[in-house]
Design a protein around this motif. Structure first.
Motif, PDB file in Angstrom:
ATOM      1  N   PHE A  12       0.872  -1.183   0.000  1.00  0.00           N
ATOM      2  CA  PHE A  12       0.000   0.000   0.000  1.00  0.00           C
ATOM      3  C   PHE A  12       0.902   1.224   0.000  1.00  0.00           C
ATOM      4  CE2 PHE A  12      -2.333  -3.432   2.010  1.00  0.00           C
ATOM      5  CZ  PHE A  12      -3.525  -3.418   1.283  1.00  0.00           C
ATOM      6  N   GLU A  13       0.800   2.035  -1.032  1.00  0.00           N
ATOM      7  CA  GLU A  13       1.656   3.218  -1.151  1.00  0.00           C
ATOM      8  C   GLU A  13       0.784   4.469  -1.132  1.00  0.00           C
ATOM      9  OE1 GLU A  13       4.967   4.411  -1.321  1.00  0.00           O
ATOM     10  OE2 GLU A  13       3.802   6.267  -1.512  1.00  0.00           O
ATOM     11  N   ALA A  14       1.117   5.390  -0.233  1.00  0.00           N
ATOM     12  CA  ALA A  14       0.298   6.599  -0.076  1.00  0.00           C
ATOM     13  C   ALA A  14       0.347   7.497  -1.316  1.00  0.00           C
ATOM     14  CB  ALA A  14       0.772   7.375   1.155  1.00  0.00           C
ATOM     15  N   GLY A  64       9.308   5.888  -3.990  1.00  0.00           N
ATOM     16  CA  GLY A  64       9.649   6.724  -2.833  1.00  0.00           C
ATOM     17  C   GLY A  64      10.679   7.774  -3.202  1.00  0.00           C
ATOM     18  N   LEU A  65      11.763   7.829  -2.455  1.00  0.00           N
ATOM     19  CA  LEU A  65      12.790   8.860  -2.666  1.00  0.00           C
ATOM     20  C   LEU A  65      13.545   8.664  -3.981  1.00  0.00           C
ATOM     21  CD1 LEU A  65      14.169   9.088   0.973  1.00  0.00           C
ATOM     22  CD2 LEU A  65      12.824  10.825  -0.222  1.00  0.00           C
ATOM     23  N   ALA A  66      13.377   7.510  -4.611  1.00  0.00           N
ATOM     24  CA  ALA A  66      14.083   7.270  -5.878  1.00  0.00           C
ATOM     25  C   ALA A  66      13.208   7.611  -7.095  1.00  0.00           C
ATOM     26  CB  ALA A  66      14.537   5.813  -5.949  1.00  0.00           C
ATOM     27  N   TYR A 125      15.938  13.304  -6.556  1.00  0.00           N
ATOM     28  CA  TYR A 125      17.092  13.497  -5.664  1.00  0.00           C
ATOM     29  C   TYR A 125      18.245  12.700  -6.282  1.00  0.00           C
ATOM     30  CZ  TYR A 125      13.352  14.722  -2.394  1.00  0.00           C
ATOM     31  OH  TYR A 125      12.251  15.294  -1.808  1.00  0.00           O
ATOM     32  N   TYR A 126      19.431  13.327  -6.346  1.00  0.00           N
ATOM     33  CA  TYR A 126      20.613  12.692  -6.958  1.00  0.00           C
ATOM     34  C   TYR A 126      20.853  11.290  -6.377  1.00  0.00           C
ATOM     35  CZ  TYR A 126      22.020  15.012  -2.702  1.00  0.00           C
ATOM     36  OH  TYR A 126      22.034  15.464  -1.411  1.00  0.00           O
ATOM     37  N   HIS A 127      21.179  10.348  -7.218  1.00  0.00           N
ATOM     38  CA  HIS A 127      21.439   8.972  -6.772  1.00  0.00           C
ATOM     39  C   HIS A 127      22.558   8.330  -7.573  1.00  0.00           C
ATOM     40  CE1 HIS A 127      17.607   9.041  -4.609  1.00  0.00           C
ATOM     41  NE2 HIS A 127      17.991   7.923  -4.010  1.00  0.00           N
ATOM     42  N   HIS A 128      23.390   7.606  -6.902  1.00  0.00           N
ATOM     43  CA  HIS A 128      24.364   6.729  -7.562  1.00  0.00           C
ATOM     44  C   HIS A 128      24.697   5.597  -6.602  1.00  0.00           C
ATOM     45  CE1 HIS A 128      27.075   9.882  -5.646  1.00  0.00           C
ATOM     46  NE2 HIS A 128      27.284   8.783  -4.944  1.00  0.00           N
ATOM     47  N   LEU A 129      25.372   4.582  -7.102  1.00  0.00           N
ATOM     48  CA  LEU A 129      25.754   3.441  -6.257  1.00  0.00           C
ATOM     49  C   LEU A 129      27.256   3.451  -6.040  1.00  0.00           C
ATOM     50  CD1 LEU A 129      23.684   0.560  -7.905  1.00  0.00           C
ATOM     51  CD2 LEU A 129      23.012   2.103  -6.055  1.00  0.00           C
ATOM     52  N   SER A 139      20.773   4.276   1.919  1.00  0.00           N
ATOM     53  CA  SER A 139      21.011   4.019   0.503  1.00  0.00           C
ATOM     54  C   SER A 139      19.897   3.142  -0.052  1.00  0.00           C
ATOM     55  CB  SER A 139      22.347   3.280   0.332  1.00  0.00           C
ATOM     56  OG  SER A 139      22.254   2.020   0.972  1.00  0.00           O
ATOM     57  N   LEU A 140      19.889   3.000  -1.360  1.00  0.00           N
ATOM     58  CA  LEU A 140      18.935   2.091  -2.002  1.00  0.00           C
ATOM     59  C   LEU A 140      19.297   0.657  -1.632  1.00  0.00           C
ATOM     60  CD1 LEU A 140      19.031   3.861  -5.463  1.00  0.00           C
ATOM     61  CD2 LEU A 140      17.225   4.025  -3.747  1.00  0.00           C
ATOM     62  N   ASN A 141      20.598   0.374  -1.620  1.00  0.00           N
ATOM     63  CA  ASN A 141      21.073  -0.957  -1.253  1.00  0.00           C
ATOM     64  C   ASN A 141      20.617  -1.309   0.170  1.00  0.00           C
ATOM     65  OD1 ASN A 141      23.112  -3.102  -2.163  1.00  0.00           O
ATOM     66  ND2 ASN A 141      23.830  -2.630  -0.094  1.00  0.00           N
TER      67      ASN A 141
HETATM   68  C1  LIG Z   1      18.907  13.828  -1.425  1.00  0.00           C
HETATM   69  C2  LIG Z   1      19.036  12.332  -1.393  1.00  0.00           C
HETATM   70  C3  LIG Z   1      20.135  11.727  -2.005  1.00  0.00           C
HETATM   71  C4  LIG Z   1      20.277  10.356  -1.963  1.00  0.00           C
HETATM   72  N1  LIG Z   1      21.347   9.791  -2.603  1.00  0.00           N
HETATM   73  C5  LIG Z   1      21.450   8.448  -2.651  1.00  0.00           C
HETATM   74  C6  LIG Z   1      22.464   7.842  -3.420  1.00  0.00           C
HETATM   75  O1  LIG Z   1      23.271   8.507  -4.078  1.00  0.00           O
HETATM   76  N2  LIG Z   1      22.544   6.478  -3.433  1.00  0.00           N
HETATM   77  C7  LIG Z   1      21.667   5.709  -2.733  1.00  0.00           C
HETATM   78  O2  LIG Z   1      21.774   4.474  -2.792  1.00  0.00           O
HETATM   79  N3  LIG Z   1      20.688   6.269  -1.982  1.00  0.00           N
HETATM   80  C8  LIG Z   1      20.565   7.604  -1.925  1.00  0.00           C
HETATM   81  N4  LIG Z   1      19.562   8.181  -1.196  1.00  0.00           N
HETATM   82  C9  LIG Z   1      18.810   7.348  -0.242  1.00  0.00           C
HETATM   83  C10 LIG Z   1      17.718   6.506  -0.857  1.00  0.00           C
HETATM   84  O3  LIG Z   1      16.899   7.292  -1.674  1.00  0.00           O
HETATM   85  C11 LIG Z   1      16.908   5.906   0.299  1.00  0.00           C
HETATM   86  O4  LIG Z   1      17.732   5.244   1.221  1.00  0.00           O
HETATM   87  C12 LIG Z   1      15.866   4.904  -0.181  1.00  0.00           C
HETATM   88  O5  LIG Z   1      15.175   5.385  -1.305  1.00  0.00           O
HETATM   89  C13 LIG Z   1      14.901   4.648   0.972  1.00  0.00           C
HETATM   90  O6  LIG Z   1      13.894   3.781   0.554  1.00  0.00           O
HETATM   91  P1  LIG Z   1      12.701   3.413   1.542  1.00  0.00           P
HETATM   92  O7  LIG Z   1      11.834   2.494   0.803  1.00  0.00           O
HETATM   93  O8  LIG Z   1      13.252   3.012   2.850  1.00  0.00           O
HETATM   94  O9  LIG Z   1      11.977   4.803   1.849  1.00  0.00           O
HETATM   95  P2  LIG Z   1      11.171   5.787   0.893  1.00  0.00           P
HETATM   96  O10 LIG Z   1      11.789   5.870  -0.441  1.00  0.00           O
HETATM   97  O11 LIG Z   1      11.007   7.045   1.684  1.00  0.00           O
HETATM   98  O12 LIG Z   1       9.761   5.077   0.731  1.00  0.00           O
HETATM   99  C14 LIG Z   1       8.786   5.086   1.742  1.00  0.00           C
HETATM  100  C15 LIG Z   1       7.426   5.126   1.073  1.00  0.00           C
HETATM  101  O13 LIG Z   1       6.417   4.983   2.067  1.00  0.00           O
HETATM  102  C16 LIG Z   1       5.309   5.741   1.686  1.00  0.00           C
HETATM  103  N5  LIG Z   1       4.457   5.957   2.862  1.00  0.00           N
HETATM  104  C17 LIG Z   1       4.714   6.732   3.936  1.00  0.00           C
HETATM  105  N6  LIG Z   1       3.699   6.639   4.822  1.00  0.00           N
HETATM  106  C18 LIG Z   1       2.799   5.770   4.323  1.00  0.00           C
HETATM  107  C19 LIG Z   1       1.553   5.241   4.781  1.00  0.00           C
HETATM  108  N7  LIG Z   1       1.047   5.569   5.969  1.00  0.00           N
HETATM  109  N8  LIG Z   1       0.903   4.364   3.978  1.00  0.00           N
HETATM  110  C20 LIG Z   1       1.400   4.001   2.771  1.00  0.00           C
HETATM  111  N9  LIG Z   1       2.574   4.476   2.287  1.00  0.00           N
HETATM  112  C21 LIG Z   1       3.266   5.342   3.063  1.00  0.00           C
HETATM  113  C22 LIG Z   1       5.943   6.998   1.122  1.00  0.00           C
HETATM  114  O14 LIG Z   1       5.032   7.712   0.284  1.00  0.00           O
HETATM  115  C23 LIG Z   1       7.141   6.455   0.381  1.00  0.00           C
HETATM  116  O15 LIG Z   1       6.872   6.209  -0.986  1.00  0.00           O
HETATM  117  C24 LIG Z   1      19.345   9.557  -1.261  1.00  0.00           C
HETATM  118  C25 LIG Z   1      18.227  10.154  -0.686  1.00  0.00           C
HETATM  119  C26 LIG Z   1      18.063  11.540  -0.764  1.00  0.00           C
HETATM  120  C27 LIG Z   1      16.855  12.170  -0.152  1.00  0.00           C
END
Ligand SMILES: Cc1cc2nc3c(=O)[nH]c(=O)nc-3n(C[C@H](O)[C@H](O)[C@H](O)COP(=O)(O)OP(=O)(O)OC[C@H]3O[C@@H](n4cnc5c(N)ncnc54)[C@H](O)[C@@H]3O)c2cc1C
Length: 439
Positions: A28-30, A36-38, A51-55, A418-420
């Motif tokens: 379930f995605e809001a 998400g952040l990617a 948001y900038y991303h690389h591995l 990170s994504l990893n």
């Molecule tokens: C500026 C920036 C630069 C970055 N650079 C890198 C990089 O270079 N390399 C790298 O590997 N990583 C990078 N990252 C980190 C990476 O983006 C995150 O670690 C990763 O995307 C986190 O994934 P997640 O699924 O934990 O969280 P999120 O991507 O935050 O996903 C969480 C999801 O939950 C949803 N949600 C929240 N509440 C609810 C609810 N109540 N019900 C349903 N859905 C809900 C949100 O809408 C969101 O889509 C960066 C991040 C940022 C912000």
């Protein structure tokens, strides 16, 4: 059904692995989109991350998943060049002769910094190779004290302090030495004559996320669906309540994986997490001309942003219809900060004026588009004692049987999120569910 809260990388990875274990998992995605952040924007060519991303070459789990999804051949490793902007001058800092020519560190400072990055402790004149092995020993050591003792005051003042200021702002002195050491170890393979190899998917991270979504199955995902309640009966999860544009529905669930920020976990389960998070304001600027010739520009001088990341000095502009793409980015510690309060138009005006001040040759007329993304929680403050605050994957003892946590406050997201790390956290929860039902 196993309900997954959040369709970022952690939630997608949890669903994927749960399905491999034979479970019926549903995300379930809001938001209206996954990732998400990617998540990405469209451009005149390939999409680009908001948001900038690389591995880094040290990250293996995401590469293994890319192999399983059949897209590993789309992962390109390119040199991401770094530079430091000090007193109005861009100093490239990748190649040995560039580092040798850098005027803001003495030869002694460079030697001490070099030894630390090689994991060698040269205090007392006798090199030791195991001092930095166990990061946890440095959890409670303040970063400034550590850098001054293990390198030199010059290294702290002229190298780390401006970087820490850009990354942690007013919280910089709270950060632990363990975080810094973790970051040093996290750095991947370098070409001594060129710089560090960084990974990026041809066609953006969508090239990886889209097949992951397909593997999970669109029918196992609901977007525009915010989870508002986790129902618990007799100490075990039994349902999830979800709010969509059509109203509220309650679904039976035997377990729930919260793959979102810890404030979401707290609102759904009452589990409190003391980790502080920073927000991000991050703009992508489309330009007709390049601004610099480096990928990552750290800034020691006063500037209204923390860093300039010129994506098209990493991935060629031909991929984006010949446009040059620049990230302008800043972290915020508190929503009361001016930057967070500004409208997108005010951010654009302030930041482009800041770029003009740093680079007088920059022509605003060459800007073709400017998009601002902002999110109040995007990175933990890795302060001292951080590991004690990390949220366990399995919250059976703390909350209820069947509650799992895969969000950014989990162990896999240390020492850098990170994504990893998100994928590893998702896997940990899925494996935990499977382990428990095999017991
Ligand atoms: C500026 C920036 C630069 C970055 N650079 C890198 C990089 O270079 N390399 C790298 O590997 N990583 C990078 N990252 C980190 C990476 O983006 C995150 O670690 C990763 O995307 C986190 O994934 P997640 O699924 O934990 O969280 P999120 O991507 O935050 O996903 C969480 C999801 O939950 C949803 N949600 C929240 N509440 C609810 C609810 N109540 N019900 C349903 N859905 C809900 C949100 O809408 C969101 O889509 C960066 C991040 C940022 C912000």
């Amino acid at each position: 059904m196993i309900g997954i809260v959040g369709g970022g990388l952690a939630g997608l990875a949890a669903a994927y692995r749960l399905q491999q274990h034979g479970y019926d998992a549903h995300i379930f995605e809001a938001a209206d989109e996954l990732g998400g952040l990617a998540a990405t924007y469209e451009t005149n060519g390939d999409p680009i991350e908001k948001y900038y991303h690389h591995l880094s070459k040290t990250e293996r789990t995401i590469v293994e998943l890319a192999e399983e999804l059949g897209v590993a051949d789309q992962l390109e490793w390119r040199i991401g060049e770094n530079a430091y902007y000090v007193d109005g001058v861009v100093h490239p800092l990748d190649k040995p002769w560039e580092i040798a020519a850098y005027p803001h560190l003495s030869l002694y400072d460079k030697f001490r910094l070099g030894m630390l990055t090689l994991d060698v402790d040269v205090r007392g004149g006798i090199p030791k190779f195991d001092t930095y092995e166990n990061l946890e020993e440095f959890e409670d050591v303040p970063i400034k004290e550590f850098v001054v003792e293990h390198t030199s005051r010059g290294v702290y003042e002229n190298f780390f302090r401006p970087l820490l200021e850009a990354k942690f702002g007013s919280r910089k002195e709270d950060v632990s030495a363990a975080w810094l050491l973790g970051r040093v170890k996290f750095r991947g393979e370098r070409d001594l004559l060129k710089g560090e190899y960084l990974g990026y998917f041809r066609g953006s991270f969508d090239t990886f996320v889209d097949p992951l979504v397909e593997a999970v199955g669109r029918e196992h995902v609901t977007t525009g669906a915010r989870v508002t309640e986790v129902g618990v009966e007799d100490g075990a999860v039994e349902s999830l309540t979800v709010e969509t544009a059509d109203g509220e529905t309650t679904h039976d669930a035997e377990a729930v994986v919260v793959a979102a920020m810890p404030n979401v976990l707290e609102s759904l389960t009452g589990y409190p997490c003391d980790i502080d998070f920073q927000g991000s304001v991050c703009a992508v600027v489309g330009m007709e001309e390049p601004l610099t010739d480096t990928y990552w520009l750290n800034i020691a001088d006063e500037a209204p942003f923390g860093a300039l990341i010129e994506h098209t000095n990493f991935v060629p502009p031909e991929r984006y219809g010949d446009e040059h793409l620049l990230y302008v980015a800043s972290y915020i510690q508190d929503p009361s900060e001016d930057l967070w309060q500004m409208s997108d138009e005010a951010v654009e005006e302030t930041w482009l004026a800041g770029v003009e001040e740093m680079f007088p040759q920059f022509d605003r007329d060459s800007v073709t588009w400017f998009e601002v993304a902002r999110n109040p929680r995007t990175a933990p403050v890795y302060e001292r004692g951080y590991l004690d605050m990390v949220v366990p994957y399995d919250l059976a003892d703390e909350v209820a049987d069947g509650v799992y946590y895969a969000g950014m406050a989990s162990r896999a997201q240390y020492p850098e999120r990170s994504l990893n790390g998100a994928i590893e956290a998702g896997y940990e929860c899925a494996n935990g569910v499977a382990r428990k039902s095999n017991q």
